[in-house]
Scaffold this motif. Structure first.
Motif, mmCIF file in Angstrom:
data_model
loop_
_atom_site.group_PDB
_atom_site.id
_atom_site.type_symbol
_atom_site.label_atom_id
_atom_site.label_comp_id
_atom_site.label_asym_id
_atom_site.label_seq_id
_atom_site.Cartn_x
_atom_site.Cartn_y
_atom_site.Cartn_z
ATOM 1 N N SER A 183 0.766 -1.254 -0.018
ATOM 2 C CA SER A 183 -0.180 0.022 0.023
ATOM 3 C C SER A 183 0.715 1.263 0.125
ATOM 4 O O SER A 183 2.112 1.267 0.612
ATOM 5 C CB SER A 183 -1.019 0.178 1.176
ATOM 6 O OG SER A 183 -0.236 -0.431 2.212
ATOM 7 N N CYS A 184 0.176 2.339 -0.293
ATOM 8 C CA CYS A 184 0.930 3.516 -0.674
ATOM 9 C C CYS A 184 2.246 3.653 -1.302
ATOM 10 O O CYS A 184 3.066 4.198 -0.436
ATOM 11 C CB CYS A 184 1.092 4.246 0.823
ATOM 12 S SG CYS A 184 0.965 5.839 0.935
ATOM 13 N N ILE A 185 2.242 3.325 -2.150
ATOM 14 C CA ILE A 185 3.500 3.234 -3.195
ATOM 15 C C ILE A 185 3.532 4.451 -4.082
ATOM 16 O O ILE A 185 2.458 4.614 -4.848
ATOM 17 C CB ILE A 185 3.695 1.670 -3.980
ATOM 18 C CG1 ILE A 185 3.621 0.758 -2.943
ATOM 19 C CG2 ILE A 185 5.037 1.875 -4.745
ATOM 20 C CD1 ILE A 185 4.696 0.391 -2.273
ATOM 21 N N HIS A 186 4.538 5.154 -4.293
ATOM 22 C CA HIS A 186 4.500 6.518 -5.073
ATOM 23 C C HIS A 186 5.024 5.663 -6.303
ATOM 24 O O HIS A 186 6.070 5.033 -6.410
ATOM 25 C CB HIS A 186 5.268 7.418 -4.560
ATOM 26 C CG HIS A 186 5.016 8.212 -3.275
ATOM 27 N ND1 HIS A 186 4.766 7.748 -2.269
ATOM 28 C CD2 HIS A 186 4.505 9.393 -3.211
ATOM 29 C CE1 HIS A 186 4.103 8.320 -1.199
ATOM 30 N NE2 HIS A 186 4.177 9.607 -1.630
ATOM 31 N N ILE A 238 0.059 7.793 -6.080
ATOM 32 C CA ILE A 238 0.007 7.287 -5.052
ATOM 33 C C ILE A 238 -1.095 5.912 -5.007
ATOM 34 O O ILE A 238 -2.054 6.218 -5.005
ATOM 35 C CB ILE A 238 -0.205 7.949 -3.667
ATOM 36 C CG1 ILE A 238 0.625 9.214 -3.923
ATOM 37 C CG2 ILE A 238 0.476 7.354 -2.489
ATOM 38 C CD1 ILE A 238 0.566 10.418 -2.855
ATOM 39 N N TYR A 267 -4.577 9.503 -0.261
ATOM 40 C CA TYR A 267 -3.428 9.499 0.256
ATOM 41 C C TYR A 267 -2.908 11.036 0.491
ATOM 42 O O TYR A 267 -2.047 11.448 1.478
ATOM 43 C CB TYR A 267 -2.265 8.644 -0.425
ATOM 44 C CG TYR A 267 -2.550 7.088 -0.155
ATOM 45 C CD1 TYR A 267 -2.437 6.926 1.204
ATOM 46 C CD2 TYR A 267 -2.397 6.304 -1.131
ATOM 47 C CE1 TYR A 267 -2.485 5.477 1.446
ATOM 48 C CE2 TYR A 267 -2.787 4.947 -0.843
ATOM 49 C CZ TYR A 267 -2.488 4.585 0.605
ATOM 50 O OH TYR A 267 -2.835 3.220 0.645
ATOM 51 N N ASN A 268 -3.140 11.865 -0.449
ATOM 52 C CA ASN A 268 -2.887 13.339 -0.211
ATOM 53 C C ASN A 268 -3.485 14.118 1.017
ATOM 54 O O ASN A 268 -2.626 14.753 1.712
ATOM 55 C CB ASN A 268 -3.232 14.106 -1.321
ATOM 56 C CG ASN A 268 -1.977 13.983 -2.584
ATOM 57 O OD1 ASN A 268 -0.814 13.609 -2.211
ATOM 58 N ND2 ASN A 268 -2.131 14.304 -3.739
#
Ligand SMILES: Nc1nc2c(ncn2[C@@H]2O[C@H](COP(=O)(O)OP(=O)(O)O)[C@@H](O)[C@H]2O)c(=O)[nH]1
Ligand SMILES: [Mg+2]
Lengths: 504, 163
Positions: free
Chosen positions: A65-68, A77, A101-102
């Motif tokens: 999760s939350c991979i840029h 994201i 995510y932002n």
């Protein structure tokens, strides 16, 4: 029906990619970004290098999760799921959650920033406190170390004056004496300041004779002022109460400091001291002390600044003498006594400092009067034996000289704390002068062991010669049974006063 | 083909993990703090000086955690080397250093860990002796992302150990 809606409102935030076991792209629906077929997915983004560790295990699913994912100029994201299906077929599902995510980023930003700020503040504070403590300890220790040499310097210059000298030599000695006095005052100032800063400056509340205090001050300053060819005028209000309750040492320091400053900044003319009673009310007397001079004066702009530590002004620098700590301490003391202080001054128009301080009134009591050394002297019936316990040679020599000049005493010197009790038992001792800086021994312990001796010995008066100057320390000595404390640096007069007061 | 190794930077938030990577990869630095969420991955190819071979470092910049156990395990999959970063100017970030390191060594046996005190530009010698006394031997590098001091040598030393 539902399928229609699903088609209509389908969220286009998933990308599906099929790759082989080496990471070569077989198919992609390109919802988020376009991927060339047959290229290696590891070349799209380094995240996918993770595949090298995964492709051995089949029929598994890995979630990240939350991979840029930076792709060209965009950053997504994402949550990424990798399904390793059968041989040579792996599915990658990328879910774009940038917006979600932002928002999370914003929350994390505020939270982390405030935590870091408070940690940094806490540390800064701790660091400052450490620095502060170090400074105060350093000052206390350092001024402590200066006490022996200054004492010796004061006493030997006094002794020299009494010897046969040419008038030139007498002048030199007077210069040395006045330099010593200055040095001693500066050290006291610095020490006071460290006491003020560490909250250890405590005022005492004791009955004192105002008349005596003022007379002593006037005597001392008359000499200093006339030596500079200045006129000294003083007016003491006859209505002033003779006895007051308060801190006489600090009052003396206030007036002394104001007079010192007046002398320092006045080249010709006069210095005036006036002490008067403002009013008596509710068992309190409000006293006004005014010190004025005809010196260089202070620009009104600087009237506030002169009370700030270590400030100097161009007009002052000229004669290379800072105002230093004196006035800042004076103001602190006056305020601490619930009084007030102000200054009126013009450049080249002289200065006038006025303070108003209240003291508790006390009933007149004649027995409080301190006897003068001369009066005390007459009472000595026979030669008295004094024991000095001290291992600093300068102090030994200083005491020896004073006592020898005085006559009327025997002096024994002991340098080892262990020898004190046996000496008292085996010799007749009328007074003990006990230093608190004997290596390896505490004056406190020695005092206690003397006070625990049998009746005939334990009453011997003890005067502790101390370079400890903090109130608690002095109190501890008294509690241990010392009769009096003689603070270092001392001069001839204060030593003799203590001796005459306590020998029988 | 150039072989690559996965390096993961871990440690509390705000200790300078992102900054160290930016210094190493792009040779830039910014005073502004932007909290990293999740993970950023970057890659840099370097030469290992002794045998003139090029190797790639795939560097994972993780979201800072005040407790290493909170780190998502999927992020650590296939890691070849750890860089554990703490902030010399904030004792809070190294007060649990020993237990964090033993957690790593128990769960990721045989994976090298470089322990790094960052922001060395903010502290003086006296402070270092006073505050890092007990665990100083554990710390391999005192670095500064801001000045760049020892950043290059940190990564190249780790690289040499991995290839
Ligand atoms: N003075 C100084 N500040 C640094 C250094 N490294 C990072 N910082 C600052 O510390 C803050 C947090 O850095 P960042 O790299 O985002 O920390 P991360 O949360 O561990 O990734 C930022 O404001 C950086 O500018 C350094 O070596 N010296
Ligand atoms: Mg970061």
């Amino acid at each position: 029906m539902l399928d229609n809606y699903k088609k209509k409102y389908h969220k286009h935030n998933f990308q599906y990619i099929l790759i082989d076991d080496y990471g070569n792209v077989i198919e992609s629906d390109d919802t988020l970004f376009f991927i060339k077929r047959h290229c290696k997915i590891q070349n799209i983004h380094p995240f996918f290098e993770i595949l090298e560790n995964l492709n051995i295990i089949k029929n598994e699913c890995f979630e990240f999760s939350c991979i840029h994912i930076e792709f060209k100029t965009n950053t997504f994201i994402t949550d990424i799921t990798i399904y390793s299906e059968k041989s040579n077929e792996n599915l990658i599902v990328i879910e774009d959650l940038t917006k979600h995510y932002n928002n999370y980023q914003l929350t994390a930003q505020t939270r982390n920033e405030s935590i870091i700020n408070s940690q940094v503040l806490e540390l800064k504070n701790e660091y400052l406190l450490e620095k502060e403590a170090f400074k105060n300890n350093f000052i206390a220790n350092f001024s402590h170390q200066l006490r022996n040499p200054i004492t010796a310097s004061i006493i030997f210059s006094e002794l020299l004056i009494d010897s046969d000298l040419s008038s030139d030599q007498k002048n030199y000695i007077n210069i040395i004496k006045s330099a010593n006095r200055d040095l001693k005052n500066r050290i006291e100032d610095v020490l006071d300041l460290s006491k003020i800063e560490s909250g250890k400056l405590i005022l005492v509340d004791k009955v004192f004779s105002l008349e005596e205090l003022l007379n002593e001050l006037i005597e001392a300053y008359k000499h200093l002022i006339t030596k500079k060819n200045l006129e000294f005028n003083y007016i003491l209000d006859p209505k002033l109460p003779e006895y007051l309750n308060g801190d006489s040492y600090r009052l003396k320091q206030i007036v002394g400091n104001l007079l010192d400053n007046a002398i320092k900044f006045t080249k010709k003319g006069s210095i005036n001291l006036s002490v008067s009673l403002n009013y008596e009310r509710a068992n309190k007397a409000n006293i006004q002390i005014a010190v004025s001079d005809t010196g260089i004066g202070i620009h009104p702009e600087n009237h506030e600044l002169i009370f700030v530590r270590f400030k100097k002004f161009p007009s002052v620098i000229e004669n290379n003498n800072g105002i230093g700590l004196g006035l800042s301490i004076v103001r602190y003391l006056v305020l601490k006594m619930n009084g007030n202080i102000n200054v009126e001054s013009e450049v080249n128009g002289g200065s006038k400092f006025t303070c108003n301080i209240s003291f508790k009134l006390t009933r007149y009591n004649k027995s409080l009067k301190n006897k003068l050394v001369e009066d005390l002297k007459g009472n000595l019936a026979s030669k008295q034996s004094i024991l000095l316990v001290e291992n600093a040679e300068l102090i030994q020599l200083s005491v020896l000289k004073i006592i020898a000049n005085e006559g009327g005493f025997y002096l024994n010197i002991i340098t080892n704390g262990n020898d004190v009790v046996p000496h008292i038992i085996n010799h007749n001792v009328d007074l003990i002068l006990l230093s608190n800086t004997i290596e390896g021994f505490s004056a406190m312990d020695i005092t206690t062991s003397i006070r625990n001796l049998s009746k005939e010995y334990r009453k011997t008066p003890i005067v502790v010669i101390s370079s400890e100057v903090f109130k608690e320390d002095l109190k501890r000595f008294k509690q241990a049974g010392a009769n009096a404390i003689l603070p270092k640096p001392f001069d001839k007069k204060s030593l003799l006063e203590k001796i005459y007061k306590y020998v029988k | 083909m150039i072989t690559s190794k996965k390096i993961v930077l871990i440690g509390h938030f705000g200790v300078g993990k992102t900054s160290l990577i930016r210094r190493f990869v792009e040779n830039t630095f910014s005073e502004d703090y932007k909290v990293t969420i999740g993970v950023h991955i970057s890659k840099k190819t370097i030469e290992i000086s002794d045998n003139k071979t090029s190797v790639s470092l795939v560097i994972w910049d993780l979201e800072g955690q005040d407790d290493i156990k909170k780190t998502r395990t999927s992020y650590l999959l296939g890691t070849h080397g750890f860089i554990y970063v703490f902030d010399l100017s904030r004792p809070e970030t190294f007060k649990n250093l020993k237990s964090e390191l033993s957690f790593l060594s128990e769960n990721y046996k045989n994976i090298p860990v470089k322990v790094v005190g960052n922001k060395v530009d903010l502290v003086n010698k006296a402070y270092l002796t006073q505050h890092t006394g007990t665990f100083k031997p554990l710390v391999e590098f005192f670095v500064s992302a801001k000045t760049g001091s020892r950043v290059e040598s940190l990564f190249s030393k780790l690289a040499r150990e991995l290839f």
